[in-house]
Design an enzyme around this catalytic site. Structure first.
Site, short mmCIF file in Angstrom:
data_model
loop_
_atom_site.label_atom_id
_atom_site.label_comp_id
_atom_site.label_asym_id
_atom_site.label_seq_id
_atom_site.Cartn_x
_atom_site.Cartn_y
_atom_site.Cartn_z
N ASP A 136 51.52 46.22 -13.98
CA ASP A 136 52.41 47.28 -14.51
C ASP A 136 53.48 46.53 -15.54
O ASP A 136 54.65 46.93 -15.96
CB ASP A 136 53.14 48.07 -13.54
CG ASP A 136 54.35 47.41 -12.81
OD1 ASP A 136 54.27 46.13 -12.69
OD2 ASP A 136 54.80 48.05 -11.71
N HIS A 138 55.47 43.97 -14.56
CA HIS A 138 56.59 43.56 -13.91
C HIS A 138 56.67 41.85 -13.63
O HIS A 138 55.48 41.41 -13.73
CB HIS A 138 57.07 44.15 -12.61
CG HIS A 138 56.08 43.73 -11.26
ND1 HIS A 138 55.58 44.62 -10.52
CD2 HIS A 138 55.37 42.35 -11.12
CE1 HIS A 138 54.78 44.22 -9.80
NE2 HIS A 138 54.77 42.80 -10.07
N GLU A 143 60.38 46.00 -12.08
CA GLU A 143 59.60 47.04 -12.50
C GLU A 143 60.08 47.76 -13.63
O GLU A 143 61.06 47.61 -14.28
CB GLU A 143 59.49 48.22 -11.26
CG GLU A 143 59.11 47.69 -9.97
CD GLU A 143 57.77 47.19 -9.72
OE1 GLU A 143 57.06 47.20 -10.79
OE2 GLU A 143 57.16 47.68 -8.60
C1 F6R Z 1 55.85 37.57 -6.81
C2 F6R Z 1 56.28 38.27 -8.17
C3 F6R Z 1 55.37 39.40 -8.60
C4 F6R Z 1 53.84 38.93 -8.80
C5 F6R Z 1 53.09 39.98 -9.24
C6 F6R Z 1 51.84 39.27 -9.59
O1 F6R Z 1 56.72 36.91 -6.18
O2 F6R Z 1 57.25 38.05 -8.40
O3 F6R Z 1 55.85 39.55 -9.80
O4 F6R Z 1 53.81 37.46 -9.44
O5 F6R Z 1 53.28 41.04 -8.74
O6 F6R Z 1 51.08 39.36 -8.03
P1 F6R Z 1 49.75 38.77 -7.80
O7 F6R Z 1 49.90 37.26 -8.37
O8 F6R Z 1 49.55 38.85 -6.35
O9 F6R Z 1 48.77 39.66 -8.75
#
Ligand code: F6R
Length: 260
Positions: A136, A138, A143
């Site tokens: 999304d 973030h 978010e």
């Molecule tokens: C985690 C964080 C999140 C992740 C994101 C991607 O500390 O800050 O922003 O980087 O949700 O997550 P993955 O790497 O599991 O796809």
């Protein structure tokens, strides 16, 4: 912004680890901002290898993680604290006193968020912040519709984020609805940002982050204001980028002295 597209997540992670290692070699007391999730796992494995094989020294390094789930203590297997110990801290020579994560069990969450910001400042600010990106858009757990000037605070996770992270929880109904996260403003204060993204499911978020308009609806797009952000992408994550060929050309033409 520098957009580097490499054939595989392994190659991108190796380059990311080299960038971090070079920083630590020139500044043994560097302060790193760290991320959790699936994306940085290879990066952490590479850093562990550099520690084991080349003696990369973390003894004076300080770390601050981006985020932590509210309600999980450090020993909870789905907590980000547990994740960091398991995937990085227990394998390198870093002192636990120098590793920091937001406190998901703090009684006074606003006060503990303020303290987290103070600790980052007391450490001299973050030299390099590792980031992933959510489907999304973030970064951290900022978010969509997060203030682009936000500081560390509590956020409500979107349904999409909960579903993306479903594997971390036995039962989605038991998953935390809230997390404490560094704000976008906190992230933008880092001297350098390194965002890694792999796989086709990140392609749209990456394109909106790198090439879309800057908007709080795609929180990562705020990185367009950051003076030193490197995007490390595999081909699949780069597949929606309109200027992908240009980014490849720039990287291929980069002089050796500028390469990590
Ligand atoms: C985690 C964080 C999140 C992740 C994101 C991607 O500390 O800050 O922003 O980087 O949700 O997550 P993955 O790497 O599991 O796809």
């Amino acid at each position: 912004m520098e957009v580097i597209i490499l054939p595989s997540p392994d190659e991108a992670s190796r380059l990311g680890a080299r960038i971090i290692a070079n920083l630590i070699k020139t500044n043994a007391g560097a302060t790193l901002g760290l991320a959790t999730g699936r994306t940085p796992l290879r990066l952490y494995r590479e850093l562990i290898l550099l520690h084991e094989k080349e003696g990369l020294d973390f003894s004076r390094v300080t770390t601050f993680n981006l985020d932590e789930y509210v309600g999980f203590n450090q020993d909870h297997p789905a907590s980000y604290h547990f994740f960091m110990v398991k995937h990085l801290f227990s394998h390198i020579n870093i002192s636990s006193e120098r590793t920091h994560l937001p406190d998901g069990t703090a009684e006074d969450i606003p006060a503990s968020c303020l303290r987290y910001e103070e600790l980052i400042l007391e450490a001299g600010g973050i030299d390099l912040q590792v980031l992933g990106v959510g489907t999304d858009g973030h970064i951290g757990f900022n978010e969509p519709a997060s203030s682009l000037g936000s500081r560390t605070r509590i956020k409500t996770l979107t349904r999409q984020t909960l579903q993306d992270n479903e594997a971390d929880f036995k039962d989605l109904n038991q998953a935390p609805r809230h997390a404490i996260t560094m704000g976008i403003g906190t992230i933008l204060d880092s001297r350098k940002c390194l965002l890694l993204a792999f796989g086709e499911n990140k392609a749209e978020a990456v394109a909106r982050t790198v090439e879309g308009p800057v908007t709080s609806l795609v929180p990562g797009s705020a990185l367009q204001f950051h003076p030193d952000t490197v995007f490390l992408l595999d081909e699949a994550a780069a597949s929606n980028l309109a200027y992908a060929d240009y980014y490849r050309e720039v990287y291929q033409g980069k002089p050796d002295w500028q390469r990590p």
